[in-house]
Design a protein around this motif. Structure first.
Motif, PDB file in Angstrom:
ATOM      1  N   LEU A  63       3.298   9.079  -9.078  1.00 28.01           N
ATOM      2  CA  LEU A  63       2.256   8.738 -10.042  1.00 28.01           C
ATOM      3  C   LEU A  63       2.719   8.994 -11.465  1.00 28.01           C
ATOM      4  CD1 LEU A  63      -0.794  10.389  -8.228  1.00 28.01           C
ATOM      5  CD2 LEU A  63      -0.307   7.941  -8.359  1.00 28.01           C
ATOM      6  N   ALA A  64       3.579   9.989 -11.622  1.00 29.75           N
ATOM      7  CA  ALA A  64       3.993  10.407 -12.958  1.00 29.75           C
ATOM      8  C   ALA A  64       5.170   9.608 -13.488  1.00 29.75           C
ATOM      9  CB  ALA A  64       4.338  11.905 -12.948  1.00 29.75           C
ATOM     10  N   ASN A  65       6.065   9.188 -12.581  1.00 28.51           N
ATOM     11  CA  ASN A  65       7.317   8.579 -13.048  1.00 28.51           C
ATOM     12  C   ASN A  65       7.324   7.053 -12.959  1.00 28.51           C
ATOM     13  OD1 ASN A  65       7.745   7.933 -10.332  1.00 28.51           O
ATOM     14  ND2 ASN A  65       9.106   9.680  -9.956  1.00 28.51           N
ATOM     15  N   GLY A  66       6.172   6.454 -12.693  1.00 31.79           N
ATOM     16  CA  GLY A  66       6.096   5.003 -12.620  1.00 31.79           C
ATOM     17  C   GLY A  66       6.405   4.423 -11.263  1.00 31.79           C
ATOM     18  N   GLY A  67       6.750   5.264 -10.290  1.00 28.61           N
ATOM     19  CA  GLY A  67       7.061   4.765  -8.959  1.00 28.61           C
ATOM     20  C   GLY A  67       5.885   4.092  -8.278  1.00 28.61           C
ATOM     21  N   VAL A  70       0.847  -1.188   0.000  1.00 19.70           N
ATOM     22  CA  VAL A  70       0.000   0.000   0.000  1.00 19.70           C
ATOM     23  C   VAL A  70       0.882   1.237   0.000  1.00 19.70           C
ATOM     24  CG1 VAL A  70      -1.734   1.310   1.280  1.00 19.70           C
ATOM     25  CG2 VAL A  70      -1.839  -1.197   1.242  1.00 19.70           C
ATOM     26  N   LEU A  71       0.577   2.174  -0.895  1.00 24.86           N
ATOM     27  CA  LEU A  71       1.244   3.478  -0.935  1.00 24.86           C
ATOM     28  C   LEU A  71       0.228   4.551  -0.589  1.00 24.86           C
ATOM     29  CD1 LEU A  71       3.644   5.383  -1.698  1.00 24.86           C
ATOM     30  CD2 LEU A  71       2.711   5.389  -4.030  1.00 24.86           C
ATOM     31  N   ALA A  72       0.478   5.310   0.469  1.00 19.76           N
ATOM     32  CA  ALA A  72      -0.403   6.407   0.864  1.00 19.76           C
ATOM     33  C   ALA A  72       0.246   7.730   0.479  1.00 19.76           C
ATOM     34  CB  ALA A  72      -0.667   6.369   2.365  1.00 19.76           C
ATOM     35  N   LEU A  73      -0.424   8.490  -0.367  1.00 22.28           N
ATOM     36  CA  LEU A  73       0.061   9.804  -0.776  1.00 22.28           C
ATOM     37  C   LEU A  73      -0.685  10.889   0.008  1.00 22.28           C
ATOM     38  CD1 LEU A  73       0.279   9.235  -4.638  1.00 22.28           C
ATOM     39  CD2 LEU A  73       2.176   9.337  -3.005  1.00 22.28           C
ATOM     40  N   TYR A  74       0.065  11.890   0.426  1.00 23.11           N
ATOM     41  CA  TYR A  74      -0.550  12.956   1.222  1.00 23.11           C
ATOM     42  C   TYR A  74       0.133  14.280   0.912  1.00 23.11           C
ATOM     43  CZ  TYR A  74       3.583  12.562   4.246  1.00 23.11           C
ATOM     44  OH  TYR A  74       4.872  12.550   4.728  1.00 23.11           O
ATOM     45  N   HIS A 121      -2.244  -7.710 -10.834  1.00 19.89           N
ATOM     46  CA  HIS A 121      -1.692  -6.407 -11.225  1.00 19.89           C
ATOM     47  C   HIS A 121      -0.447  -6.617 -12.067  1.00 19.89           C
ATOM     48  CE1 HIS A 121      -0.123  -2.404 -11.202  1.00 19.89           C
ATOM     49  NE2 HIS A 121      -1.080  -1.950 -10.428  1.00 19.89           N
ATOM     50  N   PRO A 122      -0.400  -6.078 -13.284  1.00 27.49           N
ATOM     51  CA  PRO A 122       0.744  -6.322 -14.166  1.00 27.49           C
ATOM     52  C   PRO A 122       2.045  -5.729 -13.666  1.00 27.49           C
ATOM     53  CG  PRO A 122      -0.686  -4.625 -15.092  1.00 27.49           C
ATOM     54  CD  PRO A 122      -1.418  -5.219 -13.922  1.00 27.49           C
ATOM     55  N   HIS A 123       1.947  -4.733 -12.761  1.00 22.71           N
ATOM     56  CA  HIS A 123       3.171  -4.095 -12.287  1.00 22.71           C
ATOM     57  C   HIS A 123       3.578  -4.559 -10.898  1.00 22.71           C
ATOM     58  CE1 HIS A 123       2.742  -1.495 -15.726  1.00 22.71           C
ATOM     59  NE2 HIS A 123       1.576  -1.059 -15.308  1.00 22.71           N
ATOM     60  N   ALA A 176       0.976  15.418 -15.601  1.00 20.93           N
ATOM     61  CA  ALA A 176       1.710  14.153 -15.608  1.00 20.93           C
ATOM     62  C   ALA A 176       1.243  13.239 -14.474  1.00 20.93           C
ATOM     63  CB  ALA A 176       3.208  14.420 -15.492  1.00 20.93           C
ATOM     64  N   GLN A 177       0.993  13.801 -13.306  1.00 23.76           N
ATOM     65  CA  GLN A 177       0.495  13.008 -12.183  1.00 23.76           C
ATOM     66  C   GLN A 177      -0.885  12.430 -12.504  1.00 23.76           C
ATOM     67  OE1 GLN A 177       0.536  15.812  -8.955  1.00 23.76           O
ATOM     68  NE2 GLN A 177       2.767  15.795  -8.755  1.00 23.76           N
ATOM     69  N   ARG A 178      -1.730  13.230 -13.098  1.00 22.76           N
ATOM     70  CA  ARG A 178      -3.088  12.787 -13.412  1.00 22.76           C
ATOM     71  C   ARG A 178      -3.083  11.711 -14.492  1.00 22.76           C
ATOM     72  NH1 ARG A 178      -6.621  18.464 -13.112  1.00 22.76           N
ATOM     73  NH2 ARG A 178      -6.312  18.749 -10.860  1.00 22.76           N
ATOM     74  N   THR A 179      -2.275  11.909 -15.501  1.00 20.25           N
ATOM     75  CA  THR A 179      -2.161  10.900 -16.552  1.00 20.25           C
ATOM     76  C   THR A 179      -1.624   9.591 -15.982  1.00 20.25           C
ATOM     77  OG1 THR A 179      -1.816  12.570 -18.269  1.00 20.25           O
ATOM     78  CG2 THR A 179      -1.075  10.338 -18.758  1.00 20.25           C
ATOM     79  N   GLY A 180      -0.626   9.690 -15.108  1.00 17.42           N
ATOM     80  CA  GLY A 180      -0.041   8.499 -14.505  1.00 17.42           C
ATOM     81  C   GLY A 180      -1.035   7.751 -13.633  1.00 17.42           C
ATOM     82  N   PHE A 181      -1.864   8.491 -12.890  1.00 20.72           N
ATOM     83  CA  PHE A 181      -2.848   7.824 -12.039  1.00 20.72           C
ATOM     84  C   PHE A 181      -3.912   7.129 -12.877  1.00 20.72           C
ATOM     85  CE2 PHE A 181      -6.905   8.030  -9.594  1.00 20.72           C
ATOM     86  CZ  PHE A 181      -6.584   7.039  -8.674  1.00 20.72           C
TER      87      PHE A 181
END
Length: 290
Positions: free
Chosen positions: A79-83, A36-40, A275-277, A101-106
């Motif tokens: 979210l943007a860089n694949g992390g 789980v990754l929690a972003l804040y 999940h593929p990733h 970029a963040q929105r596209t990545g999400f």
């Protein structure tokens, strides 16, 4: 005869041991830990900051006994860089992606099989058209319409007790304290939205300020979009003494509400095998990325 019976018992015992050994890998696979990754954000509104601190204490303490690891980060560029791809579930605690970029990545992460749980202000906007996929399609809520004030508990009516996140909940329960939001879109009219719980009429009037209270109406609080692995919860705003920056309530004070969080998280984490990733390497049950 005694020897024959003894031999038969030994054969049955050996068969039981062999069958147990064969079934063990399946049991382990079904309980495979997920990440789980929690972003804040953690920089605006003392009530939201208080919730972030609580969440980053409560979730790690639940991790070991509930089959997940927990990483917290204020770096939304993951979210943007694949992390983000190394995690099966992403939480938005007090914000939402801001850059293109963040929105596209999400969106790519969710369309690719990722899972998400969002709280309270993660759905807030007065300009849904700035990101229509997220606000109108994914969440379905549209623009912020109104809120209750001050923060209070609410009696919630569980509308769907067949969903994995709510099947262990009673028909009604008292939430923890929060400020509550309403929305411009009627979620009942959206065929992709499955409303899990809403404000029970016994809660009215809801709020302590007569000018910012709800006296009647329909207000969804928990829901999912059936096209994605996602859950939204309209809580995550603690009561505060803003003059002294003192927290007056806890978002995790309701055991029943906590049951929803943990059951919901386990359901979301079940995407781990598909999940593929997904990455399988072990990690501590709690860490923070800066």
């Amino acid at each position: 005869m005694h020897a024959i019976r003894t031999g038969a018992v030994r054969v049955l015992v050996l068969l039981a041991i062999l069958l147990t050994g064969l079934s063990a890998p399946r049991a382990q696979a079904s309980a495979q830990p997920f990440r789980v990754l929690a972003l804040y954000n953690g920089t605006w509104d003392a009530a939201h900051i208080s919730f972030v601190h609580e969440a980053n204490d409560w979730f790690p303490r639940q991790a070991a006994q509930n089959g997940f690891s927990y990483t917290a980060s204020n770096n939304w560029d993951l979210l943007a860089n694949g992390g983000v791809n190394g995690y099966q579930v992403v939480l938005f605690l007090d914000d939402l992606p801001q850059s293109a970029a963040q929105r596209t990545g999400f969106e790519r992460y969710m369309r690719g099989g990722g899972a998400w749980m969002g709280f309270h202000v993660s759905a807030f906007t007065t300009d849904a058209q700035s990101w229509p996929w997220y606000h109108d399609q994914f969440l379905g809520s549209g623009n912020f319409k109104s809120n209750t004030w001050g923060p209070t508990t609410a009696v919630l009516r569980v509308e769907d007790r067949t969903h994995p996140s709510t099947r262990n909940l009673p028909a009604t329960f008292t939430s923890s304290v929060s400020e509550w939001y309403s929305w411009s879109n009627d979620l009942r009219r959206n065929p992709d939205i499955r409303i899990l719980a809403s404000v029970d009429p016994s809660s009215f009037p809801l709020g302590t300020d007569p000018d910012q209270s709800w006296y009647s109406g329909y207000y969804p609080i928990l829901w999912t979009n059936t096209k994605y692995r996602m859950l939204y919860a309209d809580f995550g705003h603690n009561a505060m003494d803003y003059d002294t920056d003192t927290t007056l309530s806890s978002t995790f004070a309701s055991r029943t509400q906590n049951r929803f969080l943990l059951d919901g998280l386990k359901w979301l984490g079940a995407t781990a095998s598909s999940h593929p990733h997904a990455r399988a390497e072990p990690e501590p049950h709690w860490r923070s990325l800066r």
